[in-house]
Design a protein around this motif. Structure first.
Motif, short mmCIF file in Angstrom:
data_model
loop_
_atom_site.label_atom_id
_atom_site.label_comp_id
_atom_site.label_asym_id
_atom_site.label_seq_id
_atom_site.Cartn_x
_atom_site.Cartn_y
_atom_site.Cartn_z
N TYR A 1 0.81 -1.22 0.00
CA TYR A 1 0.00 0.00 0.00
C TYR A 1 0.84 1.27 0.00
O TYR A 1 0.30 2.37 -0.11
N GLU B 1 -9.19 6.03 6.52
CA GLU B 1 -9.89 5.02 5.72
C GLU B 1 -8.91 4.12 4.98
O GLU B 1 -9.13 2.92 4.81
N TYR B 2 -7.81 4.73 4.54
CA TYR B 2 -6.79 3.96 3.82
C TYR B 2 -6.16 2.91 4.73
O TYR B 2 -5.96 1.76 4.32
N LYS C 1 -8.38 -0.01 5.36
CA LYS C 1 -8.29 -0.99 4.27
C LYS C 1 -7.13 -1.95 4.51
O LYS C 1 -7.25 -3.16 4.29
N GLU D 1 -7.55 -5.90 5.15
CA GLU D 1 -6.91 -6.83 4.22
C GLU D 1 -6.06 -7.86 4.96
O GLU D 1 -6.04 -9.04 4.59
#
Length: 423
Positions: A91, A117-118, A121, A125
């Protein structure tokens, strides 16, 4: 901004990833020889089981509350760690692996996205792919990331595993909440000294004059103050080759037979050689030591070490094994109960920059193809599948509490990433 990805109760989480039935139960992971507690689930912490608790002292409590205990499976933990790192680094462009269960991510270039929010994720994940829960603290500095991460772990339900310190108001509130002893880089002795000067919270430290902090903690303290203020002092560190490599172990039981101790010491030398090849370096100095159990006052005590400088730098398991054997012969004494031994290699040079002696035979290049082939096969098929004849392949210490789920996992998986050794 930085983000700190920290796996929650990592070893326990790895056990639960193998066996989901452990979820919600009190679980502890034990150290080498199943001696001490090295990881605890929240349920085990609530029972009052401390970190590093001797397992034998808590047997009754384990039985009373049905605490599940497992031998450490560092091969699995290292493998899971690599998977978490691989997912997280996909990421970002820059990252730093801080420990087996922590890594920092560089988020400074992410100006036009919602960083929280990133990171959610990323967290989701990791859960989806590896079933390892993580906490992510986001802040302008690495020290404040540690603070944010601690807040996440203290209030997991409130922040959904991710918390960001992105305003002066949030930072002030967090530092007024954080005990000075919990600040990254302050240990117990320094915390006691801080308490004597009226510094109980991290915020109290920022109220002290810089000259006072410099006197107590030196330049390290000034950098810490700036980090807590949100002024970046610590950048991401790239991993650097080790300057020395040591493989030392305490034995499961005291050894009295010479050949048993010799086999262990030679095996340690082989593992040092593997690590040298992994970082493409050769050593010029080898040290071997042996010692008895210093806590057994009823037995004669002996310890000794010897070092040899090599005429030609090498990372060949064969050559280092020969040197280790010679050094072992020089220091071994009959009539003692040996509890610990080890091999240390240092004074490294790059593999492709070796300077060799004109008066000594150099067989490093002859051995190198064999060593590379052996390393490649062990990486593909699992550790120690191919080894030298002097290695028994047996563990120096015992892991008696291995779950059936782990045995099944090993039958269906090789762990090429696992670099931890158990010999």
């Amino acid at each position: 901004m930085y983000a700190l990805v920290d796996c929650n109760n990592f070893f326990v989480s790895c056990e639960r990833a193998l066996d989901p039935a452990l979820e919600g139960k009190a679980v502890v992971v034990l150290s080498n020889n199943d001696g001490c507690v090295v990881s605890r689930s929240k349920e085990a912490k609530d029972l009052g089981i401390p970190m590093a608790a001797p397992a034998f002292k808590y047997k009754d409590l384990f039985k009373e509350h049905d605490v599940k205990s497992f031998s450490a499976k560092f091969e699995l933990y290292n493998y899971k760690s690599q998977r978490v790192i691989d997912i997280s680094r996909s990421y970002v462009l820059e990252y730093e692996v801080y420990s087996i269960d922590e890594l920092f991510l560089e988020l400074s270039g992410f100006k036009y996205i919602d960083i929280r929010e990133y990171c959610l994720k990323i967290k989701n994940e990791i859960i989806k792919q590896e079933n390892i829960p993580v906490s992510i603290g986001i802040a302008p500095t690495k020290t404040l990331c540690k603070v944010a991460n601690r807040i996440v772990k203290e209030y997991p339900d409130q922040f959904d595993g991710v918390y960001i310190l992105d305003t002066p108001e949030k930072i002030e509130k967090a530092l007024k909440w954080l005990n000075i002893g919990d600040v990254w880089g302050i240990g117990r002795k320094l915390a006691a000294k801080m308490h004597d000067s009226g510094v109980y919270k991290a915020w109290d430290l920022l109220q002290k004059p810089e000259m006072w902090v410099r006197k107590i903690m030196g330049i390290h303290g000034v950098r810490m103050m700036n980090e807590l203020k949100g002024i970046r002092q610590l950048e991401l560190d790239a991993p650097s080759p080790k300057k020395s490599i040591a493989v030392t172990r305490s034995f499961m039981e005291m050894l009295t037979r010479k050949e048993e101790v010799r086999e262990r010491v030679e095996t340690f030398g082989m593992y040092c050689s593997e690590k040298l090849r992994r970082q493409n370096t050769c050593c010029r100095m080898v040290t071997v030591f042996v010692q008895t159990n210093r806590f057994r006052k009823d037995l004669p005590e002996y310890r000794n070490a010897i070092t040899q400088i090599l005429p030609n730098p090498t990372n060949s398991s064969i050559l280092i094994g020969r040197v280790v054997n010679e050094l072992f012969e020089a220091i071994y004494r009959d009539g003692f109960h040996y509890k610990k031994a080890g091999v240390i290699v240092n004074d490294f040079v790059p593999e492709d920059e070796r300077l060799i002696s004109l008066f000594e035979e150099d067989t490093q290049n002859q051995h190198l193809p064999v060593m590379k082939a052996m390393d490649a096969m062990n990486k593909k098929f699992g550790k120690d599948k191919v080894r030298l004849g002097s290695m028994s392949g047996k563990n120096t210490f015992e892991r008696a509490i291995l779950s059936p789920e782990y045995e099944a996992f090993l039958k269906n998986n090789t762990l090429p990433e696992a670099n931890f050794r158990f010999h």
